[in-house]
Design a protein around this motif. Structure first.
Motif, PDB file in Angstrom:
ATOM      1  N   ALA A  71       0.840  -1.205   0.000  1.00  0.00           N
ATOM      2  CA  ALA A  71       0.000   0.000   0.000  1.00  0.00           C
ATOM      3  C   ALA A  71       0.873   1.252   0.000  1.00  0.00           C
ATOM      4  CB  ALA A  71      -0.922  -0.015   1.208  1.00  0.00           C
ATOM      5  N   GLU A  73       0.345   4.018  -1.057  1.00  0.00           N
ATOM      6  CA  GLU A  73      -0.421   5.234  -0.829  1.00  0.00           C
ATOM      7  C   GLU A  73      -0.550   5.575   0.657  1.00  0.00           C
ATOM      8  OE1 GLU A  73      -3.566   1.962  -1.531  1.00  0.00           O
ATOM      9  OE2 GLU A  73      -1.511   2.372  -2.090  1.00  0.00           O
ATOM     10  N   LEU A  74      -0.233   4.627   1.528  1.00  0.00           N
ATOM     11  CA  LEU A  74      -0.243   4.911   2.960  1.00  0.00           C
ATOM     12  C   LEU A  74       1.072   5.571   3.352  1.00  0.00           C
ATOM     13  CD1 LEU A  74      -1.816   1.646   4.434  1.00  0.00           C
ATOM     14  CD2 LEU A  74      -2.938   3.825   3.934  1.00  0.00           C
ATOM     15  N   TYR A  85       0.705   3.666   9.730  1.00  0.00           N
ATOM     16  CA  TYR A  85       0.555   3.985   8.315  1.00  0.00           C
ATOM     17  C   TYR A  85      -0.802   4.639   8.133  1.00  0.00           C
ATOM     18  CZ  TYR A  85       4.547   1.056   8.498  1.00  0.00           C
ATOM     19  OH  TYR A  85       5.782   0.570   8.846  1.00  0.00           O
ATOM     20  N   ASP A  87      -3.740   7.105   5.898  1.00  0.00           N
ATOM     21  CA  ASP A  87      -4.306   7.359   4.576  1.00  0.00           C
ATOM     22  C   ASP A  87      -4.057   8.806   4.159  1.00  0.00           C
ATOM     23  OD1 ASP A  87      -6.196   8.888   5.991  1.00  0.00           O
ATOM     24  OD2 ASP A  87      -7.799   7.398   5.749  1.00  0.00           O
ATOM     25  N   ALA A  88      -4.588   9.190   3.023  1.00  0.00           N
ATOM     26  CA  ALA A  88      -4.371  10.537   2.483  1.00  0.00           C
ATOM     27  C   ALA A  88      -4.918  11.629   3.396  1.00  0.00           C
ATOM     28  CB  ALA A  88      -5.006  10.653   1.099  1.00  0.00           C
ATOM     29  N   ASP A  89      -5.892  11.299   4.232  1.00  0.00           N
ATOM     30  CA  ASP A  89      -6.461  12.267   5.171  1.00  0.00           C
ATOM     31  C   ASP A  89      -5.677  12.338   6.481  1.00  0.00           C
ATOM     32  OD1 ASP A  89      -8.545  12.890   3.402  1.00  0.00           O
ATOM     33  OD2 ASP A  89      -9.766  11.224   4.160  1.00  0.00           O
ATOM     34  N   LYS A  91      -5.401   9.859   8.584  1.00  0.00           N
ATOM     35  CA  LYS A  91      -5.967   8.946   9.575  1.00  0.00           C
ATOM     36  C   LYS A  91      -5.183   7.636   9.585  1.00  0.00           C
ATOM     37  CE  LYS A  91     -10.651  10.696   9.272  1.00  0.00           C
ATOM     38  NZ  LYS A  91     -12.040  10.380   8.937  1.00  0.00           N
ATOM     39  N   VAL A  93      -4.442   3.968   9.563  1.00  0.00           N
ATOM     40  CA  VAL A  93      -5.154   2.788   9.081  1.00  0.00           C
ATOM     41  C   VAL A  93      -4.676   1.565   9.858  1.00  0.00           C
ATOM     42  CG1 VAL A  93      -5.586   1.304   7.076  1.00  0.00           C
ATOM     43  CG2 VAL A  93      -5.485   3.788   6.791  1.00  0.00           C
ATOM     44  N   ALA A 114     -10.286   3.564  10.244  1.00  0.00           N
ATOM     45  CA  ALA A 114     -10.116   3.950   8.836  1.00  0.00           C
ATOM     46  C   ALA A 114      -9.870   2.738   7.941  1.00  0.00           C
ATOM     47  CB  ALA A 114      -8.965   4.950   8.696  1.00  0.00           C
ATOM     48  N   ALA A 115      -9.554   1.602   8.541  1.00  0.00           N
ATOM     49  CA  ALA A 115      -9.352   0.370   7.775  1.00  0.00           C
ATOM     50  C   ALA A 115     -10.700  -0.222   7.389  1.00  0.00           C
ATOM     51  CB  ALA A 115      -8.557  -0.641   8.607  1.00  0.00           C
ATOM     52  N   ILE A 148      -7.280  -1.109   2.826  1.00  0.00           N
ATOM     53  CA  ILE A 148      -7.246   0.082   1.963  1.00  0.00           C
ATOM     54  C   ILE A 148      -8.300   0.048   0.863  1.00  0.00           C
ATOM     55  CG2 ILE A 148      -4.830   0.585   2.439  1.00  0.00           C
ATOM     56  CD1 ILE A 148      -4.172  -0.648  -0.321  1.00  0.00           C
TER      57      ILE A 148
END
Length: 149
Positions: A71, A73-74, A85, A87-89, A91, A93, A114-115, A148
């Motif tokens: 992932a 993106e994390l 790890y 996320d884009a915000d 938060k 995960v 968030a997961a 994700i």
């Protein structure tokens, strides 16, 4: 992701892997403010892993390699001093809690809200992690992909 040329005494990062991560952190800093924040997060995670006992460190390093490969993106960051790890915000995960953190007999791979692991009215959000193996790696990859999605 299986590793072929990453053996060390602790079973963790090889010298080449450590050097590559430091180079990546420098590249991120060079990208500007957002890249610098990402680089700082990566450096913080690597520093937190470095402080762990050898057995926990080896597990955390394998988790780090697996999560970042599965992932990308994390974003790595620390969360209560633990590798995490986000996320884009921003938060969290998932996170890794070494056994020494609270003197547990096992390390923990945990997932936050968030997961996307939802499965009916009840599902696991934390997993005891004692030893790394191909079967464990496969399961972690599956969990990260689900988290994700």
């Amino acid at each position: 992701m299986t590793t072929t040329d990453t053996s060390t005494e602790s079973g963790g990062f090889s010298a080449a892997e450590r050097a590559a991560m430091k180079e990546r952190a420098a590249e991120l800093r060079a990208e500007g403010k957002k890249g610098a924040k990402a680089a700082d997060g990566l450096q913080d995670v690597l520093a937190s892993i470095e402080k762990m006992a050898p057995v926990d460190r080896a597990l955390a390093e394998r988790v780090h390699v697996t999560v970042t490969a599965t992932a990308p993106e994390l974003s790595p960051k620390t969360w209560y001093g633990m590798p995490a790890y986000a996320d884009a915000d921003g938060k969290v995960v998932l996170f890794f809690q070494d056994s020494g953190k609270f003197k547990y007999r096992y390390s923990t791979l945990g997932f936050q809200d968030a997961a996307s692991l939802d499965d009916g009215d009840l599902w696991p959000v934390a997993y005891a992690l004692v030893r790394w193996s191909p079967a464990v790696e496969k399961r972690v990859v599956e969990l990260v992909r689900a988290a994700i999605s």
